[in-house]
Design an enzyme around this catalytic site. Sequence first.
Site, short mmCIF file in Angstrom:
data_model
loop_
_atom_site.label_atom_id
_atom_site.label_comp_id
_atom_site.label_asym_id
_atom_site.label_seq_id
_atom_site.Cartn_x
_atom_site.Cartn_y
_atom_site.Cartn_z
N ALA A 11 0.80 -1.22 0.00
CA ALA A 11 0.00 0.00 0.00
C ALA A 11 0.84 1.27 0.00
CB ALA A 11 -0.93 0.00 1.21
N GLY A 12 2.16 1.14 0.08
CA GLY A 12 3.01 2.32 0.18
C GLY A 12 2.95 3.20 -1.06
N GLY A 30 0.39 2.45 9.75
CA GLY A 30 1.37 1.51 10.25
C GLY A 30 1.21 0.11 9.69
N GLU A 59 13.82 -0.30 18.06
CA GLU A 59 14.11 0.65 17.00
C GLU A 59 15.35 1.47 17.34
OE1 GLU A 59 12.65 0.59 14.13
OE2 GLU A 59 11.28 -0.97 14.81
N LYS A 105 9.75 -9.40 -35.98
CA LYS A 105 8.62 -9.11 -35.11
C LYS A 105 7.43 -9.94 -35.57
CE LYS A 105 5.55 -6.31 -35.79
NZ LYS A 105 4.11 -6.42 -36.23
N HIS A 132 21.63 -10.87 -43.11
CA HIS A 132 22.10 -9.49 -43.07
C HIS A 132 20.99 -8.48 -43.31
CE1 HIS A 132 25.62 -11.79 -44.62
NE2 HIS A 132 24.81 -12.12 -45.60
N ALA A 148 20.25 -10.20 -48.20
CA ALA A 148 20.53 -8.95 -47.50
C ALA A 148 19.63 -7.83 -48.00
CB ALA A 148 21.99 -8.57 -47.69
#
EC number: 2.7.7.23
Length: 451
Positions: A13-14, A83, A158, A337, A349, A366
Site C-alpha cells: 500500500a506504500g 502503520g 528501533e 517481429k 544481413h 541482404a
Amino acid sequence: MTARSSLTIVLAAGEGTRMRSHLPKVLHPVAHQTLLAHVLTAAPKGTGTSLAVVIGPDHQAVADEARRIRPDAVTFVQAERLGTAHAVLAAREAIARGVDDLLIAFGDTPLISAETFARLRAPLANGAALAALGFRAADPAGYGRFIVEGDRLVAIREQADASADERKIDLCNAGVMAIDGRRALAILDKIGNANSKGEYYLTDAVEIVREQGWESVVIETSEDEVRGINTKAQLAEAESVMQARLRKAAMEAGVTLIAPETVYLSADTVFGKDVTIEPFVVIGPGVSIADGTVIHSFSHIVETTLGRNVSIGPYARLRPGTSLGDGARIGNFVETKAATLEAGVKVNHLSYIGDATVGANSNIGAGTITCNYDGFKKHKTIIGQGAFVGTNSSLVAPVKIGNGAYIGSGSVITRDVPDDAMALERNQQTIREGGAARYREMKTRGKKPEK
C-alpha cells in the site's frame, strides 16, 4: 502428516514517494518483472495456501498485477496508512477464516525466496507463536535490532530507542514475519498506537507474544535477500543482485556466458543445455532458448522462442512474437517481429521480417524488407519452403511466395508468386558506351553532360 495451511499477506500500500515516479513503487521492474511479481512468485502456492495483497486507495493497477501473477490473490484496501500492523489487519477477513501459518511480507522486497518463506514457517510447526526474519547488517544504523535471550526473540528495538549496547547489535529486523494463524488475531488486536506517530507497528507483536508466555524465534537470511526498495538507486542495487543470481543459475544449468557481467537476463528466461551467450546481450521477458543455440554480441531479444542450434546476431533485434526453428540463422542488423522462421531459415544481413511466416530452408537475402504496414493496418507475408529471396527485395504485404520460388534481387513484389516460379521486378538496365568518359569530360569543363 497433513500439510499445514497458510495465508500470505503482502503489504503493497506504500506510496513510494522517494521513487519520484507516477508508477506505484511495487510495479517498478527488476529483471523485467515487477517487484510485486517477484514476491508473489516466491510466496507459498498450491493446496491449502491463500494469498492476500493489501493495496492503497486508487491503486487498481497493483490489484491487476497481483491477479495477473497469482489469480488466487485477493486484494484489500488500507484506506489510511496507519502503520504495518494496521495494514495487516486490513486483511482481517482473510485472517479470520483461519489457517495454520500467517506469513507477512512486503511487496518491495523482490529478492526474497520461496526457501526463506519455508524456513520462516518451520518454527510454527514446532509450537512457536512467531518467527521473525533477520539479517546481519554490514551497517546496522537505522534498522530495528533484534534483542534475543538464548534462542528466543524478546523484543525488536528501533534505532531511536536502542541503548548504546543495543546499537552494537548487527542482527536486524527484515520486517517479514510468520505468526501462528490460530493466535494471529489475538496478537494483532493487542497492538496499540501509543507512540509519537500514532501508528500501529507490527514489531510490537514480539513483546505481546512474550507477555502471553509464548515463544518468538529468529530466522536469519542474507542482507541481500531482504533489501527493501525505496529509491531508484536501491532499485538499481536490487537489479545488480538479481542479475548476479540469474547469471549464476544459468551457468550452473549449462549455459556459457563469455562475459557474465555484461549479459542481462529476465527472471523468466528458459535455457537449454550448451547455450552460448557472447558479451553485451539483453534478454527480455518471455524468452526460451533451446540446446546448442548461440547468441552473438549486442543482440536484444524479447518474447521469443529459439529452437536448437540457432544462431543469432551480432547486432540482432528479435521482438515479441518471434519463433525460430532448429538451425535457423539471424545475422547482423536483422530485426524480426511477430515472425515464424522454420527450421534452417537464413536471414543473414540487414533485413526486417515482420508479421511473416518463412518456410523451412528458405534464404532471405541482404536488405530484404517485408512491407507489413499500409499506414492503417498490418498485413502478413507468407514465404514457402525452400524459397530464395534476392538481396534488396521489398515484399509488399499481403503477399505469398510459393515453395521453391525465386525472387530476383532488387524486386518489389506486390502479387503472389506461385511455387517454383521466378519473379523479377526492376526497370530495364540502360548501357551507354563511353558515357562515363563523356560525363567526366563535361564535369571537368564545367558543362552539363548531354542527355
